[in-house]
Structure formats: C-alpha cells, structure tokens
Design a protein around this motif. Sequence first.
Motif, short mmCIF file in Angstrom:
data_model
loop_
_atom_site.label_atom_id
_atom_site.label_comp_id
_atom_site.label_asym_id
_atom_site.label_seq_id
_atom_site.Cartn_x
_atom_site.Cartn_y
_atom_site.Cartn_z
N ASP A 185 108.55 -79.85 -30.57
CA ASP A 185 108.00 -79.43 -31.86
C ASP A 185 107.77 -77.93 -31.91
OD1 ASP A 185 106.09 -79.75 -29.87
OD2 ASP A 185 104.47 -80.30 -31.26
N ILE A 186 107.26 -77.36 -30.80
CA ILE A 186 107.04 -75.92 -30.75
C ILE A 186 108.37 -75.18 -30.74
CG2 ILE A 186 106.13 -74.04 -29.31
CD1 ILE A 186 103.88 -75.86 -28.46
N SER A 187 109.35 -75.71 -29.98
CA SER A 187 110.67 -75.08 -29.93
C SER A 187 111.32 -75.06 -31.31
CB SER A 187 111.57 -75.81 -28.94
OG SER A 187 111.03 -75.76 -27.64
N GLN A 188 111.15 -76.15 -32.07
CA GLN A 188 111.73 -76.23 -33.40
C GLN A 188 111.06 -75.25 -34.36
OE1 GLN A 188 111.83 -80.19 -34.97
NE2 GLN A 188 112.89 -79.61 -36.84
N ILE A 189 109.73 -75.19 -34.31
CA ILE A 189 109.00 -74.25 -35.17
C ILE A 189 109.38 -72.81 -34.81
CG2 ILE A 189 106.71 -73.38 -35.79
CD1 ILE A 189 105.63 -76.20 -35.22
N ALA A 190 109.55 -72.53 -33.51
CA ALA A 190 109.84 -71.18 -33.04
C ALA A 190 111.17 -70.64 -33.57
CB ALA A 190 109.84 -71.15 -31.52
N ASP A 229 111.98 -70.37 -36.46
CA ASP A 229 111.71 -69.60 -37.67
C ASP A 229 110.90 -68.34 -37.39
OD1 ASP A 229 113.02 -71.47 -39.30
OD2 ASP A 229 111.22 -72.71 -39.46
N CYS A 230 110.64 -68.05 -36.11
CA CYS A 230 109.91 -66.82 -35.78
C CYS A 230 110.76 -65.60 -36.13
CB CYS A 230 109.56 -66.78 -34.29
SG CYS A 230 108.25 -67.92 -33.82
N ARG A 231 110.09 -64.52 -36.48
CA ARG A 231 110.79 -63.30 -36.88
C ARG A 231 111.59 -62.72 -35.72
NH1 ARG A 231 107.83 -57.89 -39.44
NH2 ARG A 231 109.73 -56.61 -39.68
N PHE A 232 111.02 -62.80 -34.51
CA PHE A 232 111.69 -62.25 -33.32
C PHE A 232 112.12 -63.39 -32.39
CE2 PHE A 232 108.44 -59.15 -34.69
CZ PHE A 232 109.27 -58.10 -35.03
N LYS A 233 113.34 -63.29 -31.87
CA LYS A 233 113.87 -64.34 -31.02
C LYS A 233 113.12 -64.44 -29.70
CE LYS A 233 117.03 -65.82 -33.77
NZ LYS A 233 116.86 -67.18 -34.38
N ASP A 234 112.57 -63.31 -29.21
CA ASP A 234 111.83 -63.32 -27.95
C ASP A 234 110.33 -63.40 -28.18
OD1 ASP A 234 111.57 -60.85 -29.09
OD2 ASP A 234 111.82 -59.72 -27.21
N CYS A 235 109.95 -64.01 -29.29
CA CYS A 235 108.54 -64.12 -29.66
C CYS A 235 107.76 -64.88 -28.58
CB CYS A 235 108.40 -64.84 -31.00
SG CYS A 235 106.71 -64.92 -31.63
N SER A 236 106.61 -64.34 -28.20
CA SER A 236 105.78 -64.98 -27.18
C SER A 236 104.72 -65.88 -27.80
CB SER A 236 105.09 -63.91 -26.31
OG SER A 236 104.19 -63.14 -27.09
N HIS A 237 104.66 -65.89 -29.13
CA HIS A 237 103.72 -66.74 -29.87
C HIS A 237 102.26 -66.43 -29.50
CE1 HIS A 237 107.54 -68.64 -30.32
NE2 HIS A 237 107.48 -69.29 -29.18
N THR A 238 101.98 -65.13 -29.37
CA THR A 238 100.61 -64.71 -29.05
C THR A 238 100.00 -63.87 -30.16
OG1 THR A 238 101.51 -62.83 -27.80
CG2 THR A 238 100.93 -64.82 -26.55
N SER A 239 100.73 -62.84 -30.59
CA SER A 239 100.16 -61.96 -31.63
C SER A 239 101.21 -61.30 -32.52
CB SER A 239 99.30 -60.87 -30.96
OG SER A 239 100.10 -60.09 -30.07
N GLU A 240 102.47 -61.71 -32.37
CA GLU A 240 103.55 -61.05 -33.11
C GLU A 240 103.46 -61.31 -34.61
OE1 GLU A 240 105.27 -62.05 -29.02
OE2 GLU A 240 103.94 -62.96 -30.49
#
Length: 362
Positions: free
Chosen positions: A282-287, A289-300
């Motif tokens: 689920d997290i991988s699927q949501i990720a 749509d992150c703006r950056f491909k190397d997003c660490s999902h902390t504060s970006e």
Amino acid sequence: MNYSFDSWLKQLGWNTYFQANYETMQTTGTIPARVSSESKGLYQLLTPQGEMSARLTGKMRYEQAPATIFPAVGDWVMAMPIAGEDKAMIHAVLPRKSKFSRKVAGECAAEQVVAANVDFVFIVSGLDGGRSFNLRRIERYLTLAWNSGAVPVVILNKADMVESVETFIQEVEGIAPGVSVHPVSARTGAGLEALLAYLTEGSTIGFLGSSGVGKSALINALLGKNKQAVGDVRLDDRMGRHTTTRRELIPLPGGGIVIDTPGMREIQMWGADSDLDGVFSDISQIAEDCRFKDCSHTSETGCAVLAAVERGDLDPARLENYRKLQKELEYVGAREADSARQYEKMKFKPIAKLVKQLYKER
C-alpha cells in the motif's frame, strides 16, 4: 540409483527439483538425506536407510565460504553412510527452493539460515492479551517470510480467549492484504481443520512467533501427542519462556512436515529494501505519486505518503514501522558490503604475501 519414485522420500518433500539437482551433483556412494536437526556441528539426518547422525567433511567445513552453504534444518544433502554405523558424512547441500534467513546476532553483518525448503510459514500470534498480538511484529515476520520464498500464513492462536475474533482478523487483513488468516485454538482444537489443507504430502511448514504464543502447543495438537514442551506465560505481558531450544524438522502422521523454531524475541532483518514491497504494498503504491522518485517520506514537499497520513488513509504507526525496517535493511546492506570487502581482502592476503616473498628472494 533413482530416488524419484521412493514414496518415503516424497513424504519428506523430495520432488523433481531435488531429483534433478541430485543427478547433476551426484557423488559416488552418497544418498539423499534431509536435515532434521543440528546442534554444535552435529546433524541428524532422515535417510532412506533410517535416521543417522552426521558431520561435514573436512573439505566442506574448511575450504568453502560463506557459512550459508552449511546445512540448515530442512536442507537436502548428499550424505555418505559410514559402513556398519548409523553415521554419515555430509559432502554437499542441494540447491534450496527457499530459505528463511535472519541477520546473526551482534555487529557482524552475516546471514544465518534458520530453515530451508519451507513451503508455508505459519506466523503465530496469541489472543490472550499482553504483547502476544502485535501488528508491528507481524509486519516484521511477514517481511522475513516473503523474503524466504515461502508463502506466509497468519495464525491467531488462543481464539477461545476472546469474545469476538473478527476484529483481530480485520486488523491483520488491513496490514497483510491477500495473506490467509486463521483463528484457532490449540487448547480446544477449534479451527485446526483449516490448517490441515496446508499439510499435504511433502509440504513443509515453518512456525514463527514470539515465545508464549503457543507454537509448540499447536504442533502438539497437529501431531496428536505432546512431543514439544509447553511452558507457562507471565501474567503481566503474556510472554512465555523459550520452550523450544533448537530448530527441528518433525514429520506429521497425516502428511506434511513442520519445522519448529525457538521463540525469537529480537529478530534482526536480513534482505534488501525491495523486500518490504510485499508487506507494504500500500505504501509502495501511494509512493508512486510522490513528487520525487527518491522520496524518503519524511518531510519532502509533494510526498504522497505523508499526504495519505494527513488524510487518515494511512496509519502513521504503519509508516513508522516501514521506516524502521527500511533503516535496518539499509544498515545490514552497508555492513554486508563492508564484510564482503574484508573477505576479499583476506582471501588475497596470502597471495600478496607470497609475491612479496618472491621479490625479496630475487
């Protein structure tokens, strides 16, 4: 000799995969055998000629690396019986279909194979209160199980101690989509019939779970007798003592084999970051749509995962556990790479010393 039609070997998990590798690797005088237990370098083998104790050949013990090629419980090996004795020497390990691994305890970044050639991993949690039922721990076990190559199955034991088990089932299904969840009671026998579907001829089941959740009691219920010692649990946190002290392969009378493992209070991860995808899909699927491909999902800025947490679509505790496991795997990967460099350095050290000596003698 062709062992592919030996019904006794089939009951222990022998199949065309192992047959093909055995024929390729076959050494004159060896027979196929499955490792049922190991203690301080002494192995117990189940063979067509009966049970035997065995040790590794000197060549296998001292001339090969890494240590993961050494036999683990569940491995198929090529064993050479010693004439007139119930003993044998192990010459090689047949290629594994699956393996359950963890990082060894301590600072050393090395892999420890806990069990091999496992078809299903029963992840056991207890419903008797305290810390026996813990979603974060289940996520950790699921990650290790998927990485093993076996199929994870969640077993909710002591279901007779709660009024409604459906809530617990839904919580597990929420973090483990697609994984089968079975509520059972080793004490009353309720729900055990659902487990029999996995115990077919030749199938191997690994049992995982913290001490006190009832792994040994479940195995006893499936065996129909009290083979495994069962211990009491503490009243404050419902955690128990380690009643299983070694890994052991146990054939069941109705078909199938189980591998009991000691309760692991502190499991250290082994694998790569990608191994989290099976548990945290689920997290991988949501990720994606992150703006950056190397997003660490902390504060970006533009992090879709953080936005899902803010909307209430993702449990923050689940994201925190994902980050924790990811850091563990990154640490293990870095230490493993360092260990590999040290191994290569040590491997060529004698050669460098010899070359240096030759130059001195000129």
